[in-house]
Design a protein around this motif. Sequence first.
Motif, PDB file in Angstrom:
ATOM      1  N   LEU A  10       0.825  -1.200   0.000  1.00  0.00           N
ATOM      2  CA  LEU A  10       0.000   0.000   0.000  1.00  0.00           C
ATOM      3  C   LEU A  10       0.861   1.252   0.000  1.00  0.00           C
ATOM      4  O   LEU A  10       0.524   2.254  -0.649  1.00  0.00           O
ATOM      5  N   THR A  11       1.958   1.214   0.731  1.00  0.00           N
ATOM      6  CA  THR A  11       2.857   2.374   0.765  1.00  0.00           C
ATOM      7  C   THR A  11       3.359   2.659  -0.639  1.00  0.00           C
ATOM      8  O   THR A  11       3.364   3.810  -1.088  1.00  0.00           O
TER       9      THR A  11
ATOM     10  N   LYS B  74       1.965   1.901  -3.388  1.00  0.00           N
ATOM     11  CA  LYS B  74       0.867   2.395  -4.194  1.00  0.00           C
ATOM     12  C   LYS B  74       0.652   3.878  -3.942  1.00  0.00           C
ATOM     13  O   LYS B  74       0.450   4.664  -4.857  1.00  0.00           O
ATOM     14  N   LEU B  75       0.747   4.227  -2.669  1.00  0.00           N
ATOM     15  CA  LEU B  75       0.559   5.607  -2.265  1.00  0.00           C
ATOM     16  C   LEU B  75       1.585   6.499  -2.949  1.00  0.00           C
ATOM     17  O   LEU B  75       1.251   7.549  -3.526  1.00  0.00           O
TER      18      LEU B  75
ATOM     19  N   GLU C  37      -8.330   8.423  -4.417  1.00  0.00           N
ATOM     20  CA  GLU C  37      -7.675   7.128  -4.254  1.00  0.00           C
ATOM     21  C   GLU C  37      -6.556   7.210  -3.229  1.00  0.00           C
ATOM     22  O   GLU C  37      -6.361   6.307  -2.426  1.00  0.00           O
TER      23      GLU C  37
ATOM     24  N   GLN D 254      -7.973   7.073   0.137  1.00  0.00           N
ATOM     25  CA  GLN D 254      -8.400   5.705   0.511  1.00  0.00           C
ATOM     26  C   GLN D 254      -7.214   4.812   0.817  1.00  0.00           C
ATOM     27  O   GLN D 254      -7.186   4.110   1.824  1.00  0.00           O
ATOM     28  N   THR D 255      -6.247   4.873  -0.059  1.00  0.00           N
ATOM     29  CA  THR D 255      -5.067   4.022   0.121  1.00  0.00           C
ATOM     30  C   THR D 255      -4.374   4.343   1.431  1.00  0.00           C
ATOM     31  O   THR D 255      -3.944   3.450   2.151  1.00  0.00           O
ATOM     32  N   ARG D 256      -4.332   5.642   1.697  1.00  0.00           N
ATOM     33  CA  ARG D 256      -3.659   6.016   2.932  1.00  0.00           C
ATOM     34  C   ARG D 256      -4.402   5.438   4.129  1.00  0.00           C
ATOM     35  O   ARG D 256      -3.800   4.916   5.057  1.00  0.00           O
TER      36      ARG D 256
ATOM     37  N   LEU E 123      -6.245   2.865   4.228  1.00  0.00           N
ATOM     38  CA  LEU E 123      -6.020   1.413   4.274  1.00  0.00           C
ATOM     39  C   LEU E 123      -4.656   1.097   4.846  1.00  0.00           C
ATOM     40  O   LEU E 123      -4.507   0.228   5.701  1.00  0.00           O
ATOM     41  N   ARG E 124      -3.669   1.863   4.345  1.00  0.00           N
ATOM     42  CA  ARG E 124      -2.310   1.579   4.802  1.00  0.00           C
ATOM     43  C   ARG E 124      -2.198   1.834   6.290  1.00  0.00           C
ATOM     44  O   ARG E 124      -1.602   1.061   7.026  1.00  0.00           O
TER      45      ARG E 124
END
Lengths: 1457, 205
Positions: A278-279, A281-282, A315, A318-320, A322-323
């Motif tokens: 996830l990181t 991706k961020l 996004e 959201q990703t953050r 989630l991470r």
Amino acid sequence: MSEYDSIHGEKSRSRRASRTGSGSQDPPLSFCLPPVPSASRTGFAEFSVRERMREKLKAARVSIQNDFPSAEEAYKFFTFDFDSEAERKKTGIKKRNELNHEEEEAEEEDAETHEEGQEEDETVRTKMPENMQPRFLEDEGLYTGERPFVSPSNLNILENRILRQERGKEWFGDDGKILALPNPIKQSLTRPPIFSLEEGIEPELETLYRKAIKVTAANQYLVGSGDFQGPFQLDIDISGLIFTHHPCFSREHVLAAKLAQLYDQYLARKQKNLTTLLTDKLHALRNAVQCSIEGGDAAAPKPIAQQSIPEYKMEIRQTRRLRDAEQEKDRTLLKAIIKVWKEMKSLRDFQKFTNTPMKLYLRKEEVDQRLDEKAYEAEIQDEINELLEEYREEYEKKMEEYKAELQEWKSWKRAQSKKKKKKKDLREEEESIDESDLGEEPVKPVPPKMVNSLEIEQQVREKVDSFRRKPGEPVLIPELVLSGSITPSELCPRAEVLRREDVKKRSSFIKVLFNSKEVSRTVTRPISSDFRVHFGQIFNLQIFNWPESLKLQIYETTGISSTTLLAELFLPVPETTVLTGSAPIEEIEFSSNQRVMLDHEGVGSGVSFSFEADGSNKMTLMTSGKVSNSVSWAVGEKGVPLIPPVAQQNTGIASALKSIDAIASIGTSGLTDMKKLAKWAAETKLDPNDPNNAALMQLITVATSGEARVPDFFRLEQLQQEFNFVTDEELDRSKRFRLLQLRNAEVAEFRNYKEVPLHEREISEKIFQDYEKRLRERDVVDSKHYLDARRAVVANYLQKVRESVINRFLVAKHHFLLSDLVNEEEIPSLGSEGPGILGLGIFKLAEPKRPLKPRRKERKKVTAQNLSDGDIKLLVNIIRAYDIPVRKAVSKLQQPSKHSRSFNEMFTASPSAQSPGENIDWVLNQVLVRPFVEVSFQRTVCRTTTAEGPNPNWNEELELPFRAPNGDYSSHSLQSVKDEVFINLFDEVLYDVGEDDHERGSGIHTRVERHWLGCVKIPFTTIYFQARIDGTFKVDIPPVLLGYSKEKNLGNDRGYDSVRNLSEGSYITLFITIEPQLIPGESVREKMNEMLKKFDTQEDEKLLQAAEKYEAECTSKFPSRQCLTTVIDLSGKSVFITRYIKPLNPPQELLDAHPNSSQITAELVARYVALIPFLPDSVSFAGICDLWSTSDQFLHLLAGDEEEHAVLLCNYFLGMGKKAWLIIGNAIPEGATAYVLTLEQNQYAIWNPSTGCFYGQFDTFCPLKNVYCLISCDNIWFNIQEYDSPVRINFDTSKAKLWKSFFSRSSPYPGLSSIQPEELIYQPSDKAAVVELQGRIEKILKEKIMEWRPRHLTRWNRYCTSTLRHFLPLLEQNRGKDVEDDHQAELQKQLGDYRVSGFPIHMPFSEVGPLIEAVHSTGVHTIDIPSVEFALAVYVHAYPQNVLSVWVYVASLVRNR
Amino acid sequence: MAAGGGPDVFLVSVSGEIESGQFPGLDELYCKFCFVYGQDWVPTAGLEEGISQIACRSDAAAAALVWNLPLDITFKSTNPWGWPQIVLSVYGPDVFGHDVVRGYGAVHVPIEPGRHIRTLPMFVPESTSRLQKFTSWFTGRRPEFTDPRVVAQGEGREVTRVRSQGFVTISFNVVTKDMTKLGYEVTPSDMESHSMSVTEGIHNY
């Protein structure tokens, strides 16, 4: 040599001594008469002498074998002088040898002067006839054998006793001793000793493992093409069991389990590594945003890029999130691990011992502080920026909202203030109103606050601090190892020691249950201290069907006695692709809700406990664990996976046993070494004369002579051949022997064969031809008789089933019951009829001889076995008929000029009596029909007199003889009689054949013709089983009867009761019985049922028990009503009956035919079912096994009895959305049967599945007479009402007082899976084949009609035939209804010149035989007018799945002049 | 007789008589007889079944009921299997005058030619229970075999219980024809010794 000589001399002397001393020749040392002074010496000496003698004999024999002895040798032989040694003997001895016995004896007397010897000799003499000297046979080389031991005193007594008798000397042999047979007792064991492999078990009692074999008898009913598929194999590998909690867990174990679980989680998370993912991706997203913004600056801002930025931002957010969540989880997990480990450490410290080998290491990974800090800071900054942006957006949005809300509020406020002014006066009320108003009052909106960036930073930092690694802080990597040492028990406190001991006592095993039946179980293994159980066992399950369920049951045993079921877990049935070798090991978790409290360190299960000293923070754990196992399909030898087909269709299992050669198993034993045997025989010095050794000696001589080779086989009874008086081949070739064998085996063709000829030559080959043909054709499909290959296959299959059932019967037939053999009066009850008690008999005398109201006397029943031809008669009482079709006046009206010659000639014979004008008068005078009934049975024909009118009354009794097949009157043979009683209804028509009017004056010439009107068929077996048949039957009348119509069509309704007129068709009242009354073979039936019960079943035991109980309860209340819960399917297994009922789709073609009328569709479906040929299995299976096939099997076989028809129809109705039940009941004439009940618009309709007709509940002509139980797909209801006639009962099954249900609230329906297929697949019928079949049937029938008229020329009217052929499809279309009038008119128009009599016959098609029979029974061919012509047309209509409806139109035509 | 020489059947002719019966305590009995034979046997002449007169005991010959019912039957056969048996059943009145069965018995026709005397033990089936025994005694309907021929077969007898009743003496005179020609030796192999013993007997007396 001199030494030898001296010994020899000694020997011969002692021999003499022994002979005289003891008088015995044989070695048993003790067998000598007392007293013997030198027993041992004598014995030894004598033994050696015997030995020498034998050697000499042997040598002599060998020399004899080699060549003929010379004269000298012969002389020497007879003088006991065999070898050259003899020459060196002392002359004295030689002399003695030369002497004859008397001399020898005399010499002995002289030489040896024993007192006893003298006496002994005296006694010998007394025992011998006078002037006879004792003879010693053994000395002469003859075999005498070893005498049995008798103690000397006994012997003396015996001898003295015998001697005193007259002629007592006959008891003594030539040697002066009592005659005795050789001792039968052998010194050595002749049976080879058996050595046991297992110690402590008697070798005889040792058990051997034999692989289970499938019994062939059980699967002989399987439907299928017969190719061998099974058995299939399922491999279940149970490798082990791990407890995640167990009552014996100590606290440390609980923690350890927790730790292990956490660690497992950690490992799993680590493997997924979501945080890094996830990181990354961020980062990527941020870069993308950055790029697009920068790119937008550089070039003109692209609308797409602009659009995508907010999306990206979303996004990113959201990703953050989630991470962050993931990071938090990671962090908490790590913390939890550490916490648990710390707890564990403290616990270990506290309790001062260690129970688990677990150790946790935390590995630190140093990081570059500067880089780390930088990244950390950058991350925070990024986040802050993003958050700021986010908040800003939010703020703006909120601001908008605020403004809107504010506006609203203001307007409300204004309104409120107005209201307040109005209501100033009413103070008291206001308060309450105010209060209520307050609730509605909108809160004054608060303007949103802009977030402070510092605040945000604070927030972010706090959050990050809480779950993210601080910069520069080393990365912690936990590692769990099992290297720790466990404190030995000696050092533990008592409670812990107890716990450990308890664990040691416990062991566990797993049962494998296949379809809820235990098939195997693992060995019992102790639970190890780490609560793991290793089994490592693979179970190979050989199965025949697709498994329904696979279950494991985990048991724990404590100590010796108690075994508790811990848990059950279901294994999924593997996919067909999962094969052994490639199947992964899976872990299946289980848990148990058992509650265990222990009095030691163990924490127990289902009991709360605490880690804290103060007892707070309680927790409750349940026993749980994992079983690691794998289930897979085995792979066969050829790499074929052994997987049963999912559909149960083709599980045909041929006998695997047949391929095993019985001889091979015996013949494998090794051969004996002959040479060694011979050597051994020589060494042990076997007595060649002993008969016990004869076989061996012969074998040795054969072996040693060298000419005979050692056979390369082993024969168990090597002398068997000696007893074979002919060779096996000759025996096989013998026709006579074969005939006898076949007769003994009760093969059908030869069962009653009489007088087997004595000579081969008198037995013709023909006798076997039929039998051999049948054997050959068993597997060869002969399409000639069946016209249809598929039907031939089915017929063949049924034949096989039939044979096997009959074979079972033959076995059952040889079991006798007392009642089969002995006639015994039953105990008479008081006041009963029949024999009664003497007192009642006296009353009987007082009875009037011919009472006004006679009572029916029970006829004496006769057991079938002592009957012969002509003893049995079938009595048919024809009482009356109703509504017989009457002749139509049509022809008369059409041809008024010819009326005097029309078929009413007879009654209009005198023209003067009839005036054409008085039509009504004519109708009244007209005899409408002159019916008579003809009964034919076994080709014997009887007829009644002719009656008049459409409602005739005959009341005549016809008597027909009955002949059993092969003259065999046993009950099982009678049950299998296939003959039917045909009751044909005819109209007798008289024609005047007078040519001229003047002839008519002088004499009457009439010709009698009979026209078939209809028939009733009743199978003999029904009469046999029912004992009597009494009732009104519907006459099977063809849909079209040319020249006839129903009475009411004439408008001549005489006011019969309305009920009868409601129903169409004609009826005939009959009474049929057999004289004398035969006892149906119930006993055999019961025996058979017993046998059937032994068949295996897949049903649950509990269900079967419940079914048995239910049946018993029902039959105890209503013994006459049949209660059906389980039935036998085609594979011979009992199946719960509701499994047969399931909604199934009827052929789409039928549903589409009349889409708007459900009633017509239902009738069409019923007709379709009725068209499937009827094959009573009471005939084919001799009335015993009622086998139920599933609907797809039924459609495949295209033959079945009432049950199959009913089940299919019921399923179709359910599939069409109707409410339908299966009725088990009793009907005329079929007897016990199955019907279908449907609920149609609040009315119950009863369907006869084998005719397709339906009846209302209150229809008096409904053939169903008794209703016993109803069956639906989920329940059985037994009729517990007072009556069982459908007219008098209530079909509402919800009433518990009227219907006793099987499944009720207390024992609910367990949801049994149906054995019916998911869906029926119909194959469209082959049109071309149908047309061909049509042609062939027509040809065969025409040939048959010509055959039946051997003395007449049979002309075929082609024109008429083609006309008729034209009509038939129309009939099929209308299902034989409402075409009569049109048809008649049409035919009349086309064939104006002819008088046509004929009718169509409609039948379901199975084979040609019944068709021929039906055509024959109509008697159309019997017409013998010279100019008659015939017409015959056949039409076959094909329904799906090859269900064929056959119409045969047969007519005779006579040209009108 | 086959045309091609040599016989194709053998004949067994049985004559003799059912001489007498000994049924202690019973009187006025009559007996029925029938022959039971295998599938390869055909009676060619004579009576297969018969029934005797009722015989009463006399004071002269104690306890013997004399029937002297002659038997005369000839069989032809192709197979010794199913050798004929004679089945006897004896009936007579009980105390109430009912006609009840007094005994069943069967014996094979002797295979050896010559004169033979056979004594048949007779038996009747028993009631299944005491109550039935009483009622059957009372009503005169005692248990009977469904078919007297049952006693000539071995199959199924295990389900019955019988009680012995008395004896019947039958004399047979058996003549066979063509048995030796067809390979069936029925005279015993120790015929010689048999004859010897006879001569010895003569010597002795």
